[in-house]
Every structure is written in C-alpha cells, then in structure tokens.
Design an enzyme around this catalytic site. Structure first.
Site: not given
Length: 306
Positions: A176, A226, A296
C-alpha cells in the site's frame, strides 16, 4: 489571488474538460461525504493536466489529486485550493499482451478489458473500486494479486509539470505504498504486462472473485472501502470484529456488520461522524490488543468552521 481568479484563469486553459467553483465533493467520493472545494478542474488531455499543475506551482496554490474518490475521506469543511479530478483521462488500450491505461480509468474497467481480450493477470482487480492512478499510488491488491505483479512502467508528472517515466523497480512498490505517494507525483498512465489465457478460466476466476466480494463486502452502503492496512500477522477486520465494534459508530457512520474492516455511511453521515468512528475503532483495538491500526484511507480537507 482569490479562488474566483483561479477559476477564471483555469477556464481559459481548459478547453477539453471543465472547471467548477465552490463544488461539493460529496458528489465525487465513494463515502458520499465532503464539503466544497474552492475549484475543481477536470482536464481533458495530458497537456491540460500539465497546464493546471504548472499554474498551481507557479502561484503556490495547493492541489489535491482526486481519482474516483474510493480511498479518501474529505472533511466537512471541504478543500482549499484546486482539486484536480482525473476522470476524463480514462482511455484503455491493449497492444498484444500489454494493457495501457490512463490515470482516470477505473481499474475494474481495465480488468474487464483484459478479460475480454483473453488476457490473464488482472482478474484480482475486478472488484477494486479505484482508478488506475490511485491503484498505482497505493499498489492496490486483492485476492492474492497486486499492481506490482503486472506493472512494467508508469508515466508520471511532478509538481512542476515535468513528465517522466519510471520503471517497475523505480516505482518502489510495497504494501500500500510507492514512490508516487512519498514524492507526491501525479500518475498520467500505466503499462501492464499480461499473459494470454484461456477465456473460460479467466471468466470463471472473475465470476468467483466477484461473488466473494459481493457476498462479503457491504456494497449496499457508501464507504471508503477497507479503512485500515493489514497489521503484520493479523487481519484488521478480525481485530475489529473481536473488539465487538460491529454495528457501532457515530451519527450516521457505522462499523459494518457484514465486514468489520469497512465503515459505512449508513444514513446521512457527516465526515466528522466517519472520522470519529475511525478514531473509536483505532482506540478500542489498541486498548484490547495493543495494536496500532494504520490507516489505508486518506483523510483530507478542513474541519467545518463554526
């Protein structure tokens, strides 16, 4: 210089896209949250992107890059400066086993185009609700696949308007993260190397992953996807679930009862509701398990003034 001057100047530069003043950003985010932006610019060409970035750089105007708003929470006070909306740059091309996509193209559409061309490698992205630019920046992944598995190079722009190409290795793709986020580069397009496959196998994989996504994720409500990164050795959703947080939240925001890794806008939530719910989750998981959940999603913009 005022936002009205920016608006007027940018209208003169943008002929293939559009420019809007005091535009509500809840129209553009998957959470359906967010206050107004001073100016939203949607260029229609790479040259227009360059013109906007150069204009902002020369005048020290902040720019917020917006793809399809799937991984972003915009605060209720909105965004000062220019929001650069890339949706008009959405072309997808396939040359033999190479797929080239512009930054504003949806990665789901790229996955569909690859499947239609009987190319395998992008099936994992069939349910990722993001743009190519956002997927590149975050090295998006799902169901065992990641962008770094198939990317060969990307065309980028820095904050001065300079355009350049970086190879897969130079993109420094990790979990990420990428050099795109650390350096603040703008993605213009990306090139992916796929593999000729068997149509029925590709279709079956896409159907299976689509079923898994639709059965497990709360797609019936707006959300940022998410919310947290996966902590080493754990799953964020399981930690949140075991903390007894499903169904809890603030205002119209709630930890999903379907998938604890998602926070949904269940009913007329504000960005403040959503962010308070995120903070509650982080605090409770820290208290119960001693684990710091890392975000995130990206939280941007200003608080709503009294």
């Amino acid at each position: 210089m005022s936002k009205h001057r920016w608006f007027e100047d940018l209208q003169m530069k943008i002929k293939n896209g559009w420019v809007l003043l005091d535009e509500p950003l809840n129209k553009y985010t998957k959470t359906r949250l967010g206050g107004k932006a001073d100016v939203v610019v949607a260029p229609g060409t790479i040259e227009e992107v360059q013109a906007v970035v150069t204009y902002a750089y020369e005048r020290n105007i902040p720019i917020l890059l917006l793809g399809n708003g799937s991984n972003m929470v915009v605060r209720d006070g909105g965004v000062r400066g220019i929001v650069l909306y890339m949706a008009n740059l959405n072309e997808i091309q396939i040359k033999e086993s190479t797929l080239i996509a512009e930054a504003g193209a949806h990665i789901i559409d790229a996955s569909k185009a690859a499947a239609k061309a009987c190319l395998t490698g992008l099936e994992f992205a069939c349910g990722i609700p993001g743009s190519i630019g956002g997927a590149m920046a975050m090295n998006a992944g799902a169901y065992g696949g990641e962008i770094k598995d198939i990317i060969t190079q990307a065309t980028l722009m820095d904050d001065t308007g300079k355009i350049f190409i970086l190879s897969k290795e130079e993109l420094e793709l990790g979990y990420r993260k990428s050099i795109i986020t650390t350096k603040g580069y703008y993605v213009l397009s990306a090139e992916f190397q796929l593999t000729p496959g068997v149509q029925c196998d590709i279709d079956a994989a896409v159907a299976d992953l689509t079923f898994q996504r639709e059965s497990k994720q709360p797609l019936e409500y707006p959300s940022a996807g998410s919310v947290f990164k996966r902590p080493p050795g754990y799953f964020a959703g399981k930690l949140i679930q075991d903390s007894g947080l499903q169904g809890k939240g603030f205002g119209g925001a709630e930890v999903s009862t379907k998938h604890a890794g998602f926070i949904v806008n269940k009913k007329d939530a504000t960005a403040t509701d959503y962010i308070q719910t995120i903070e509650m989750v982080r605090a409770e998981v820290k208290k119960k398990f001693g684990i710091d959940l890392e975000m995130e999603v990206k939280i941007v913009g200003e608080e709503l003034s009294e």
